[in-house]
Design a protein around this motif. Structure first.
Motif, mmCIF file in Angstrom:
data_model
loop_
_atom_site.group_PDB
_atom_site.id
_atom_site.type_symbol
_atom_site.label_atom_id
_atom_site.label_comp_id
_atom_site.label_asym_id
_atom_site.label_seq_id
_atom_site.Cartn_x
_atom_site.Cartn_y
_atom_site.Cartn_z
ATOM 1 N N UNK A 194 0.923 -1.107 0.022
ATOM 2 C CA UNK A 194 0.088 -0.124 -0.075
ATOM 3 C C UNK A 194 0.958 1.156 -0.160
ATOM 4 N N UNK A 195 1.730 1.366 0.843
ATOM 5 C CA UNK A 195 2.690 2.492 0.901
ATOM 6 C C UNK A 195 3.671 2.712 -0.372
ATOM 7 N N UNK A 196 3.896 1.566 -0.965
ATOM 8 C CA UNK A 196 4.463 1.609 -2.594
ATOM 9 C C UNK A 196 3.679 2.349 -3.617
ATOM 10 N N UNK A 197 2.471 2.005 -3.480
ATOM 11 C CA UNK A 197 1.527 2.865 -4.293
ATOM 12 C C UNK A 197 1.276 4.209 -4.018
ATOM 13 N N UNK A 198 1.426 4.481 -2.824
ATOM 14 C CA UNK A 198 1.569 6.106 -2.443
ATOM 15 C C UNK A 198 2.546 6.665 -3.176
ATOM 16 N N UNK A 199 3.781 6.135 -3.005
ATOM 17 C CA UNK A 199 5.025 6.527 -3.681
ATOM 18 C C UNK A 199 4.920 6.716 -5.073
ATOM 19 N N UNK A 200 4.304 5.779 -5.681
ATOM 20 C CA UNK A 200 4.403 5.447 -7.187
ATOM 21 C C UNK A 200 3.352 6.612 -7.858
#
Length: 259
Positions: free
Chosen positions: A232-238
């Motif tokens: 989920x955090x990777x999606x925010x940065x993405x």
């Protein structure tokens, strides 16, 4: 295996069961997606190898330990799906360290920036030199340390994480990192670091494997949800990396660096 020009990751296992995983990239040991994936795979492979008793994580060269994400590759991201995939690379490494049944000790010979701080936090024990200052620069380029924050906060606590994140352009010293709990031991130079690292790895490799496995489980209690959380955090940065602010910041950093 990537070429040396694109970086490399190697895994060597000693007769005493010490698995040494070394990553290298000519751009200050920054990590493009291919190296992120290979590093996670090597950590997982070492953890699954019955001949391995302890894992040593290190980088090549005698300067920067890890400069974090590859800015050149960040600029090539054109959609949020690709962005999520890229930042998931750091999630894979953290989770590979977390789920490994083997103790991971990190050798931090120089500066750790951004994702490099996340790598140090993902290890179970860190030895560093006095040159191993740290910085979370993500806010300065329009993103945040979202993927690595659970690992970093787990080690140094929320107040220190807040300082490290908000002071995005400031390095904190190796002794600060040790005081806050990221580093366990700090040495004056690489020679002293390596002597201490070799002695510790050999000692750990001689301990009962089941005792080490049990300790590892205790060290990572309460993190069972991290596969989902870090994705989920990777999606925010993405998503953020696609913003005009971040793209301009990245271009500005790279143009300034190349002057």
């Amino acid at each position: 295996m990537p070429t040396i020009e694109n970086g490399s990751v190697t895994l060597n296992i000693s007769d005493s069961g010490i698995a040494t995983i070394t990553f290298y990239h000519p751009a200050q040991n920054s990590l493009p997606a291919a190296l992120l994936d290979e590093l996670a795979e090597k950590i997982t492979a070492a953890g699954n190898d019955a001949q391995v008793h302890v894992i040593v994580l290190k980088s090549g060269g005698d300067r920067t330990f890890c400069a974090g994400a590859s800015f050149d590759e960040l600029l090539q991201i054109k959609d949020k799906e690709a962005g999520a995939v890229f930042f998931s690379g750091f999630a894979k490494i953290i989770n590979a360290c977390r789920k490994s049944s083997k103790i991971v000790i990190a050798r931090i010979q120089g500066k750790a920036v951004g994702g490099g701080v996340g790598l140090a936090a993902a290890a179970d024990y860190c030895l560093a030199t006095e040159a191993a200052s740290i910085k979370l620069s993500e806010l300065a380029i329009g993103i945040g340390p979202f993927v690595i924050s659970p690992a970093v906060t787990r080690k140094i606590g929320l107040p220190a994480f807040s300082q490290l994140t908000i002071r995005a352009t400031d390095f904190q010293t190796a002794h600060w990192a040790m005081e806050k709990g990221l580093y366990n031991e700090v040495y004056p130079d690489i020679a002293a670091l390596d002597a201490a690292m070799d002695a510790l790895a050999e000692k750990l490799a001689s301990y009962h494997p089941e005792a080490l496995k049990g300790l590892k489980e205790i060290l990572w209690e309460g993190t069972a949800d991290w596969d989902e959380l870090l994705t989920e955090r990777a999606a925010i940065s993405g998503r953020l990396v696609l913003s005009e602010f971040t793209q301009q910041s990245l271009h500005g950093f790279l143009s300034g660096k190349n002057k």
